[in-house]
Structure formats: C-alpha cells, structure tokens
Design an enzyme around this catalytic site. Sequence first.
Site, PDB file in Angstrom:
ATOM      1  N   ASN A 274      16.765   2.223  12.062  1.00 15.24           N
ATOM      2  CA  ASN A 274      18.031   2.571  11.097  1.00 15.24           C
ATOM      3  C   ASN A 274      19.244   0.995  10.857  1.00 15.24           C
ATOM      4  O   ASN A 274      19.673   1.159   9.646  1.00 15.24           O
ATOM      5  CB  ASN A 274      18.563   3.659  10.875  1.00 15.24           C
ATOM      6  CG  ASN A 274      16.696   5.136  10.172  1.00 15.24           C
ATOM      7  OD1 ASN A 274      15.791   4.168   9.845  1.00 15.24           O
ATOM      8  ND2 ASN A 274      17.379   5.784  10.992  1.00 15.24           N
TER       9      ASN A 274
ATOM     10  N   ASN B 186      13.072  -2.587   7.651  1.00 18.11           N
ATOM     11  CA  ASN B 186      13.192  -1.039   8.379  1.00 18.11           C
ATOM     12  C   ASN B 186      12.985   0.048   7.793  1.00 18.11           C
ATOM     13  O   ASN B 186      13.295   0.231   6.946  1.00 18.11           O
ATOM     14  CB  ASN B 186      14.107  -1.281   9.687  1.00 18.11           C
ATOM     15  CG  ASN B 186      13.506  -0.003  10.388  1.00 18.11           C
ATOM     16  OD1 ASN B 186      13.072   0.368  11.320  1.00 18.11           O
ATOM     17  ND2 ASN B 186      14.750   1.726  10.594  1.00 18.11           N
ATOM     18  N   GLU B 187      11.696   0.441   8.070  1.00 16.99           N
ATOM     19  CA  GLU B 187      11.726   2.389   7.189  1.00 16.99           C
ATOM     20  C   GLU B 187      11.804   1.747   5.457  1.00 16.99           C
ATOM     21  O   GLU B 187      12.998   2.479   5.576  1.00 16.99           O
ATOM     22  CB  GLU B 187      11.951   3.155   7.455  1.00 16.99           C
ATOM     23  CG  GLU B 187      11.360   3.507   9.132  1.00 16.99           C
ATOM     24  CD  GLU B 187      11.350   4.858  10.378  1.00 16.99           C
ATOM     25  OE1 GLU B 187      12.265   5.321   9.632  1.00 16.99           O
ATOM     26  OE2 GLU B 187      11.181   4.857  10.991  1.00 16.99           O
TER      27      GLU B 187
ATOM     28  N   TYR C  62       6.909   9.918  15.638  1.00 17.25           N
ATOM     29  CA  TYR C  62       7.284  10.465  16.736  1.00 17.25           C
ATOM     30  C   TYR C  62       6.947  11.617  16.113  1.00 17.25           C
ATOM     31  O   TYR C  62       6.475  12.714  15.424  1.00 17.25           O
ATOM     32  CB  TYR C  62       8.658  10.471  16.547  1.00 17.25           C
ATOM     33  CG  TYR C  62       9.889   8.961  16.648  1.00 17.25           C
ATOM     34  CD1 TYR C  62       9.862   8.712  17.812  1.00 17.25           C
ATOM     35  CD2 TYR C  62      10.469   8.448  15.424  1.00 17.25           C
ATOM     36  CE1 TYR C  62      10.867   7.391  17.713  1.00 17.25           C
ATOM     37  CE2 TYR C  62      10.932   7.067  15.378  1.00 17.25           C
ATOM     38  CZ  TYR C  62      10.912   6.742  16.310  1.00 17.25           C
ATOM     39  OH  TYR C  62      11.733   5.814  16.718  1.00 17.25           O
TER      40      TYR C  62
ATOM     41  N   GLU D  98       7.095   2.089  16.131  1.00 16.28           N
ATOM     42  CA  GLU D  98       8.150   2.391  16.485  1.00 16.28           C
ATOM     43  C   GLU D  98       7.547   3.766  17.317  1.00 16.28           C
ATOM     44  O   GLU D  98       6.516   4.820  16.367  1.00 16.28           O
ATOM     45  CB  GLU D  98       9.518   3.644  16.128  1.00 16.28           C
ATOM     46  CG  GLU D  98       9.865   2.368  15.511  1.00 16.28           C
ATOM     47  CD  GLU D  98      11.343   2.923  14.978  1.00 16.28           C
ATOM     48  OE1 GLU D  98      11.525   4.177  14.728  1.00 16.28           O
ATOM     49  OE2 GLU D  98      11.915   1.800  13.691  1.00 16.28           O
TER      50      GLU D  98
HETATM   51  O1  AHR Z   1      14.073   5.268  16.684  1.00 17.66           O
HETATM   52  C1  AHR Z   1      15.471   5.969  15.814  1.00 17.66           C
HETATM   53  C2  AHR Z   1      14.631   5.613  14.524  1.00 17.66           C
HETATM   54  O2  AHR Z   1      13.463   6.447  14.114  1.00 17.66           O
HETATM   55  C3  AHR Z   1      14.852   4.318  14.126  1.00 17.66           C
HETATM   56  O3  AHR Z   1      16.404   4.050  13.400  1.00 17.66           O
HETATM   57  C4  AHR Z   1      14.962   4.298  12.807  1.00 17.66           C
HETATM   58  O4  AHR Z   1      13.442   3.970  12.408  1.00 17.66           O
HETATM   59  C5  AHR Z   1      13.406   5.936  13.000  1.00 17.66           C
HETATM   60  O5  AHR Z   1      13.010   6.883  11.870  1.00 17.66           O
END
Ligand code: AHR
Length: 500
Positions: free
Chosen positions: A71, A171-172, A243, A290
């Site tokens: 982020n 990113n995202e 995650y 990620e």
């Molecule tokens: O890795 C932590 C955060 O998780 C990163 O900055 C982002 O890309 C994701 O949401």
Amino acid sequence: ARAHLSVGADFTAGTVPPRLFGSFVEHMGRGVYTGIFEPGHPSADERGFRGDVLDRVREIGPTVVRYPGGNYVSGHNWEDGIGPVADRPRRLDLAWRTIETNEFGLHEFVHWARAAGTEPMMAINLGTRGVQEALDLVEYANHPGGTAWSDLRRRNGDEDPFGIRLWCLGNEMDGPWQVGHKTAAEYGRLAAEAGRAMRLVDPSIELVACGSSHSAMPTFGEWERTVLELAYDQVDYISAHTYYEETDGPGEFLAKAVDMDSYIESVVATADAVRARGRHRKRIHVSFDEWNVWYQSRHRSGGIHQQTDDWAVAPRVIEDEYSVTDAVVVATMLHALLRHGERVRIACQAQLVNVIGMVRSEPGGAAWTQTVAHPFRVMREHARGQILDVRARGDHYDAGRLGDAPVVDAAGTWDPDGGTLALFLANRDLTEPAEVRIALHGFGELRPGRAEVLTAGPGQDRHTGNNETAPEAVGMRPLDGVRIEGGEVSVTLPPLSWAA
Ligand code: AHR
C-alpha cells in the site's frame, strides 16, 4: 490417519520456477528501519545494513524481493529516496499514517538486494502518479547513461545500470483503501499505457498487472477479466494476494491451502478465458506476490490504520509471532504454489522482516528466525527440477467452510540431473500421527537422503513459537524411520507436522 501417494518421474507438471520462493520488503512499520537497515546497530555495515538480519535472510534465501510496497507505494515518490541523504524529504506516508524519512531508497535497496543475493522486484506508484514518473524511474534505474535521469544515477554513485527486470504496475488498485484506488477499467488502461511506455525505455522488462487483493473482493474475477482485456499485450503476469488466519478453529485454518489452490485455478481460468476471447498466443502467468499467515483481526480495532500512533517513524506494526500451527499452514501454502508452478511463476511471501516477517529484529538488539521461515528455507533449497503431479488417496476431515480436506497434504519435485526426489508432507491432524506410503514410479534405484520434520517438541504445543529468548525453539529436526522398500517410501508423520 493414512495416506497413499503415488509419484512418477514421467508425471510432472512443469519445472520449478526459481522465483516461486520470493519475499517482500515494504516501507511499513519496522520492515526497513530497524529491520534490514539500522545504521549504528552493532552488526551494521558501512551502508547501515544489519549484518545479523542479512545472515538470516541469506540462510532463508528468497530468490526475489518485492519493494517498496504494498500500500505504501501508492503514495510514494521514488525521487525522494535518491541523492544525498541529508537532503531527502520527510513525507507523510498515507497508507500507514507514519512519517517516511527516505533515508533508505532505491540505491540502498538495490545494494541490499545484492548483499542478500536476491533479485529486486520494483513496484511503481499508479495511485497518485502515472506514466511519466514510471518512465523516469525505469530510465534512472536501467538506462546505461547519457540522459538526464541515467546520468543522475551515475552522479549518485552507481555508474552501472541496475538492470531491474521485474516491475509491478501498482499495488492492490482494486482496494478502496488504496490511495488512488481505481475501477478495473481505469486501472486496466493506465497499466496498459504505463507498461507500453516502460517497455519503450527497456524492452527486456517483465510486467505484473494488479489482480485482486484477495479472492473475497466483491470485484474478484471481473477485475482480472477487465484488466486483462485492456492490458493483455502489455503485461506478463497478473498478481494475486492472500492472507489467512485462524478464525474458525484449527481444522479450517490448517486447510487454507485448499482455498489457495482454488483461488489460483480461478485466476488462471480467467486469464485463459481472456486469452481465448482475444485470440492471444501468449499465456499470462500468476505473480502471487503477497501471501502469508497474518492475524489481521488481532491488530484491527477500527481499521488497519488505527494501529499506530499517528505519524511516528517506523512504529511496531503487525509484528505477528508465528507458531508451529502457522508454520504448517505456511508449508501447505507453499505446496499449493508449487503444485501450480507451471502458471504461478513468481510468489512473494509477505513480508521478510518484522512486519508479518520471517525474520524478527529488535532495535539495537538481536535478530531471529520465525517458525514459518523453516518450511520456506527447506523448500527453497530442495524443490528443484520437475514439479511432480502427486496423486493422493487417503483420509479426509471436515474443514468447516472449506469442505472436506485431506489430512495429509503433499507436494514434490524430481531433479533428474541431481537424481534427487524431494517430497514435502504435512499432517493436519492435531492429535494423531499419519502413516504415509508413497509409491515411486520410474525413478530408478533411490536411497533415503535427509529427512526432517517441524513439529511441537517435548514441553511444547501447537502455539509454541520462536522469540528473542528462545530463538530456536521450533525448527527442523531429524525425522527417523523413513524407509524405501520395493518401490515404496513409508514414513510416519507426527501429529501437526510438516516434513521434507
Ligand atoms: O503486506 C501488508 C499489506 O497487505 C500490503 O501493503 C498490501 O499490499 C496488503 O494489503
């Protein structure tokens, strides 16, 4: 529990992509400052790189490291991190509500990556910035000389171009939390134009378009489709992020790789559907840039941004301490990536140091390796050559919302050059050992090599982890009793364990 696996030298699913064992360093929390970089630390070199952290990173051996976000990158000015350190501006980092001092920037990262023996993977800012800044950065980094930007790099101490090949286009960008968040159509056009222009500066670069931030995003699928419809010719990879944490008991948590398998297969199917519709020849690969276990709910009281004192420099942010259970989950996530290595050509465990890190370090103090680093290191070392198509029969269990999951999860590789078969096995059962038999086909005469296992030792339980006072409490230990007889390997896995 019991499992019967079958592997064959001729039953392979592509070659192991070296970049599957990557990691990620973001300007976030203490990932950089007091993580990889701490001038004044007793182990620091003349550049301020922590030697104790570097030693651990070299041992774990990530083959590629993504930088500088995350982020963070969506508000980042790369120019702030070049030139004399005393002149570099302090900026508000809007992603994590911290102050960025810019003491560590592009040159420092490239030199750190060289010291760590890893390939740099750069992300550009497509949140607050666009094509011009991306062009300037590629010229600065990769053009040999004789232009304003490349000559500035030389004046700043690096005569030779950095030769950075891998670039993330933002990113995202699907996430409403992202500074400069965009719709799929807005982003797809920008990614295509940035990518097209960047390749005019350096045709050798490889480009990653942003996929979804995770598979539960409301726009998942449609985002990938739209972005690839608009940018197929300009990009090589589409990203995926995920995650996991334990929310509904250990059984479901331990089966999260089932979700990861299906996530990867959905992204590949979407990319291939766009390929068919557009009559494209090339295939888009997945950059799973990620992934990890992250206890987001423990940190989150009123949003991820509320976890720090506002506008501090390098505060402690999401410094998860990992357990035996987490290590087994991470190992099975690596299995999922390896199983799909023919299409997932890049993957970055997130993150490398302190921030949900494989390595932890204390300011002025010690550094140590977390439990989750062990399966990563072992698989990075031993997964070589051909990816095996492992056929499995065996006991299943009820993994809640994930449905029926196999108790034993497996992946493997066969290196015909070295004559080495590597098998990676997880036992998801918390209380019972697993009897595993593996039928071997076409490998010739094999002898048992090394066998190691990660599990809770005497006096430990599934929550045990490593910390400053017990940095090696959990790690790989010898696994006895592996036999090869009559074309079959047999092994007993302890409850809740991962073995190689
Ligand atoms: O890795 C932590 C955060 O998780 C990163 O900055 C982002 O890309 C994701 O949401």
